[in-house]
Write an enzyme that holds these catalytic residues in place. Sequence first.
Site, short mmCIF file in Angstrom:
data_model
loop_
_atom_site.label_atom_id
_atom_site.label_comp_id
_atom_site.label_asym_id
_atom_site.label_seq_id
_atom_site.Cartn_x
_atom_site.Cartn_y
_atom_site.Cartn_z
N HIS A 24 -17.95 0.30 -17.28
CA HIS A 24 -18.52 1.55 -16.72
C HIS A 24 -17.88 1.82 -15.35
O HIS A 24 -17.51 2.94 -15.02
CB HIS A 24 -20.03 1.41 -16.51
CG HIS A 24 -20.86 1.57 -17.76
ND1 HIS A 24 -20.82 2.70 -18.53
CD2 HIS A 24 -21.76 0.75 -18.35
CE1 HIS A 24 -21.69 2.58 -19.54
NE2 HIS A 24 -22.27 1.40 -19.46
N GLU B 73 -20.34 4.95 -22.26
CA GLU B 73 -20.66 3.73 -22.99
C GLU B 73 -19.43 3.22 -23.76
O GLU B 73 -19.30 2.02 -23.99
CB GLU B 73 -21.85 3.97 -23.93
CG GLU B 73 -22.48 2.73 -24.53
CD GLU B 73 -23.22 1.84 -23.53
OE1 GLU B 73 -23.38 2.24 -22.35
OE2 GLU B 73 -23.65 0.75 -23.93
N HIS C 142 -19.20 -5.52 -19.48
CA HIS C 142 -19.83 -4.25 -19.85
C HIS C 142 -19.97 -3.32 -18.64
O HIS C 142 -19.44 -2.20 -18.64
CB HIS C 142 -21.20 -4.51 -20.49
CG HIS C 142 -21.90 -3.26 -20.93
ND1 HIS C 142 -21.95 -2.86 -22.24
CD2 HIS C 142 -22.57 -2.30 -20.24
CE1 HIS C 142 -22.60 -1.70 -22.34
NE2 HIS C 142 -23.01 -1.36 -21.13
N GLU C 143 -20.63 -3.80 -17.61
CA GLU C 143 -20.83 -2.96 -16.43
C GLU C 143 -19.49 -2.71 -15.74
O GLU C 143 -19.25 -1.64 -15.19
CB GLU C 143 -21.84 -3.58 -15.46
CG GLU C 143 -23.24 -3.85 -16.06
CD GLU C 143 -23.90 -2.65 -16.74
OE1 GLU C 143 -23.61 -1.50 -16.34
OE2 GLU C 143 -24.70 -2.88 -17.69
#
Length: 503
Positions: A272, A298, A268-269
């Site tokens: 980003h 996102e 997830h990170e």
Amino acid sequence: MLGIKNKKVKELLNSYKEISVLQKTLALLSWDLNVNLPASAGEERALQIAYITKLLTDRWLNGKFRDVLDRAVNKKEKFTQEEKAVIRNLKQAGKYYFKVPKEIITEFAETTSRSFLAWQEAKLNNNFGDFLPHLKKVIRLNQIIAQHLGYEDNPYDALLDMYEPGLTTSKMKRIFSLLKPELLELLERIKKSKTYKQKDGLKQEDYPVDDQKQLALFILRRIGYDMNSGRMDVSSHPFTESLGRFDVRITNRYSTSDFIESMMVALHEGGHALYEQGIKKEYSQTPLEGGVSLGVHESQSRFWENQIGRSYEFIRFVTPILHAFYPQQLMDFGSETFFKRVVRVRPGLIRTQADEITYNLHIAIRFELEDGLINERIDPEDLPNIWNKLMKKYLGVVPTSDSEGVLQDVHWSYGSFGYFPTYTLGNLYAAQFANSIRREIDIEKLCEKGDFGPILSWLRTNIHQHGSLYWPDELVRKVTGEQLNAKYFLAYVKEKYKRVYSL
Ligand code: MG
């Protein structure tokens, strides 16, 4: 450099450099606050942040800068695409400083730093009443800010627009009116299925933090995260902070009884971070730097976490690596078991732990509450009650404490009203982008081989490199040929979860 020749725009770019440096200095102070700060250093850090914030506000309010920007905005001359985007982004980002009186900006900053501390205490002591007076002030200030920013239909629109340019309450209502009935129906069918009741057989084991960290780093490198322009630390809530194109930091968190969460956080990170690391170098320290909106940002994290990380093929790829990292704990289990675990649907109380089906329902609740609070249809005193009612209505579960209910999220204490909907937008953008990628490349086949290069280079070409050149609406049209449409997300979850739960 940029295709910028216009004298006024060049002047704007020069002034913006200072803004950019101050913003990153603030970002570094806040990264350090979340990662390293000694317990007693809070007061000192608050002073430092307040001072840099003041300098930043002064730069935005600098008369000459404002004057040049106003003249550029009103000018009828022909600008290049990049010049137009520079002016548009400055106008959007500066709106808060230009339209909201300085006293309100200061009051908002002070109120929210106090309400954040009050929220931490209140959550710890499970006492909504202690947070309530702060929350009331934060709502009142948001209402005042909305009036100054201006709106057509609903004051909440002015707040939504700060996080996702152009987003309105009615647009978001339309999206949820499509999502809610379909997700609720799917959830009901899943809950009635045989698979829902089956156990996966994984037992509570010990997964040492260092192994989890090495695994997360392995995955991050594999998907293309540049460790020479980034690092991974630990924080209680994982986040990504960009201190510039060559310094994009992420954090993770580890629970020794769970090997999956830190892996998913890395994806997830990492998503980003890949976005920030992929933006054109020439855009650094210009208003085109950084991802274009929270929703699009996102989408990049959700893409890697869900479309990639929660695919059977990715799990097949990662299974031998899991066996290598945790031979004692996991050798008896195969990819089928791991896959079932990562796609497990369980209506729960906590948004950040929600699965792909229920996540948007958590957001729908917050959206309804924010619209109600800003428009005074909901009295803040009634919030815990209404929260619990909506949880029952959408998720069929009711918190037994406010800490697990209305106090769970930090956003309102920060003063952020209008932020939550961007999480749902991210899920929708991700599915729509993924649909376009699939037309050109076989994601599943690449995932199975652990060959993420072609996927990343598609994202780089079509999304990342542009930074904030195109606004979200424009970007999604350019990349997918149509405006944001919830049907791609719905088709994706239905197809996937009907298979997982044999519906
Ligand atoms: Mg995120």
